[in-house]
Design a protein around this motif. Structure first.
Motif, PDB file in Angstrom:
ATOM      1  N   ASP A  72       0.877  -1.171   0.000  1.00 33.81           N
ATOM      2  CA  ASP A  72       0.000   0.000   0.000  1.00 33.81           C
ATOM      3  C   ASP A  72       0.915   1.222   0.000  1.00 33.81           C
ATOM      4  N   ALA A  73       0.661   2.166  -0.919  1.00 36.86           N
ATOM      5  CA  ALA A  73       1.609   3.261  -1.100  1.00 36.86           C
ATOM      6  C   ALA A  73       0.911   4.504  -1.635  1.00 36.86           C
ATOM      7  N   GLU A  74       1.668   5.578  -1.689  1.00 34.83           N
ATOM      8  CA  GLU A  74       1.215   6.827  -2.292  1.00 34.83           C
ATOM      9  C   GLU A  74       2.201   7.204  -3.391  1.00 34.83           C
ATOM     10  N   LEU A  75       1.682   7.429  -4.583  1.00 35.98           N
ATOM     11  CA  LEU A  75       2.500   7.807  -5.725  1.00 35.98           C
ATOM     12  C   LEU A  75       2.453   9.324  -5.864  1.00 35.98           C
ATOM     13  N   THR A  76       3.615   9.962  -5.892  1.00 37.35           N
ATOM     14  CA  THR A  76       3.679  11.420  -5.941  1.00 37.35           C
ATOM     15  C   THR A  76       4.659  11.897  -7.010  1.00 37.35           C
ATOM     16  N   VAL A  77       4.539  13.169  -7.346  1.00 30.11           N
ATOM     17  CA  VAL A  77       5.569  13.886  -8.093  1.00 30.11           C
ATOM     18  C   VAL A  77       5.929  15.095  -7.249  1.00 30.11           C
ATOM     19  N   ASP A  78       7.190  15.231  -6.891  1.00 34.63           N
ATOM     20  CA  ASP A  78       7.618  16.302  -5.991  1.00 34.63           C
ATOM     21  C   ASP A  78       8.130  17.502  -6.780  1.00 34.63           C
ATOM     22  N   ASP A  79       7.996  18.695  -6.180  1.00 31.76           N
ATOM     23  CA  ASP A  79       8.543  19.887  -6.819  1.00 31.76           C
ATOM     24  C   ASP A  79      10.025  20.031  -6.476  1.00 31.76           C
ATOM     25  N   ASP A  80      10.612  21.159  -6.847  1.00 29.50           N
ATOM     26  CA  ASP A  80      12.051  21.340  -6.668  1.00 29.50           C
ATOM     27  C   ASP A  80      12.477  21.417  -5.203  1.00 29.50           C
ATOM     28  N   THR A  81      11.520  21.669  -4.300  1.00 23.84           N
ATOM     29  CA  THR A  81      11.829  21.741  -2.870  1.00 23.84           C
ATOM     30  C   THR A  81      11.621  20.401  -2.165  1.00 23.84           C
ATOM     31  N   GLY A  82      11.116  19.398  -2.901  1.00 21.59           N
ATOM     32  CA  GLY A  82      10.833  18.107  -2.296  1.00 21.59           C
ATOM     33  C   GLY A  82       9.415  17.968  -1.786  1.00 21.59           C
ATOM     34  N   ARG A  83       8.597  19.004  -1.987  1.00 22.37           N
ATOM     35  CA  ARG A  83       7.195  18.985  -1.559  1.00 22.37           C
ATOM     36  C   ARG A  83       6.341  18.368  -2.661  1.00 22.37           C
TER      37      ARG A  83
END
Length: 208
Positions: A72-83
């Motif tokens: 079970d996971a969360e798929l993300t794309v982070d911005d240049d700050t890691g957020r």
């Protein structure tokens, strides 16, 4: 096991601290059931849609992990700050042609924050308490820049929530340490949202 087996958090109004609970950052992404059987990898959204085509770098990273499992996971794309950036994630999700997908994977690489396991090496571990499932999960793979094992903090929910607010994140999820993994909405998992957090409306594959 499929996306209909996902455990879902119940909305809770206020942050709290309790030594019997684990507190995790609430990532702003797509919920993802990850299955690896033999050489086959399936990245399934909460709505049961296959996401491999839009996020091949995630599928490849999962394929490189030895063994068979369901995460079970969360798929993300982070911005240049890691957020986590939901806007960038949405752009990745609607990218379809192979050439554009490869370019998007380089400019806006995705990450998978793995926070639970339903099965490891063919063994169904959903009846184990969360604390034991977390331990089994940590031992099952090496974290990389693409695959991250989300650990959380025990007891200090108010601190975790304050950090989420300070960093302008979506909020946090509180999980009872002795709870099994159960299908559907549960009060053993509670989501506490940061009221001041804002982002575009969700499109496509569905949310938590």
């Amino acid at each position: 096991m499929d996306a209909s087996d996902l455990m879902l958090a119940t909305l809770h109004r206020r942050p709290f601290s309790d030594p019997g609970w684990l507190f995790e950052i609430k990532y702003d992404g797509y919920r993802c059931l990850v299955r690896k059987t033999g050489e086959r990898v399936d990245l399934l959204s909460r709505n049961g849609n296959l996401m491999n085509g839009s996020f091949p770098e995630i599928a490849e990273a999962v394929a490189a992990v030895p063994g068979e499992f369901v995460w079970d996971a969360e798929l993300t794309v982070d911005d240049d700050t890691g957020r986590s950036s939901f806007e960038r994630l949405q752009r990745r999700a609607v990218t379809r042609t192979p050439k554009n997908v490869r370019a998007a994977a380089k400019s806006d690489p995705a990450r998978l924050y793995v926070f639970d396991a339903l099965s490891i090496e063919g063994e169904d571990i959903r009846d184990l308490p969360l604390s034991e499932r977390k331990e089994r999960l940590r031992e099952s793979f090496e974290a990389t820049r693409t695959l991250i094992c989300a650990s959380g903090i025990v007891g200090a929910g108010e601190f975790v929530f304050a950090e989420a607010v300070k960093r302008d994140l979506e909020g946090m999820v509180a999980k009872r340490l002795d709870s099994p993994y159960t299908k559907g909405r549960s009060r053993d998992w509670l989501k506490i949202k940061h009221a001041g957090y804002g982002r575009p409306a969700a499109l496509g594959w569905g949310r938590k």
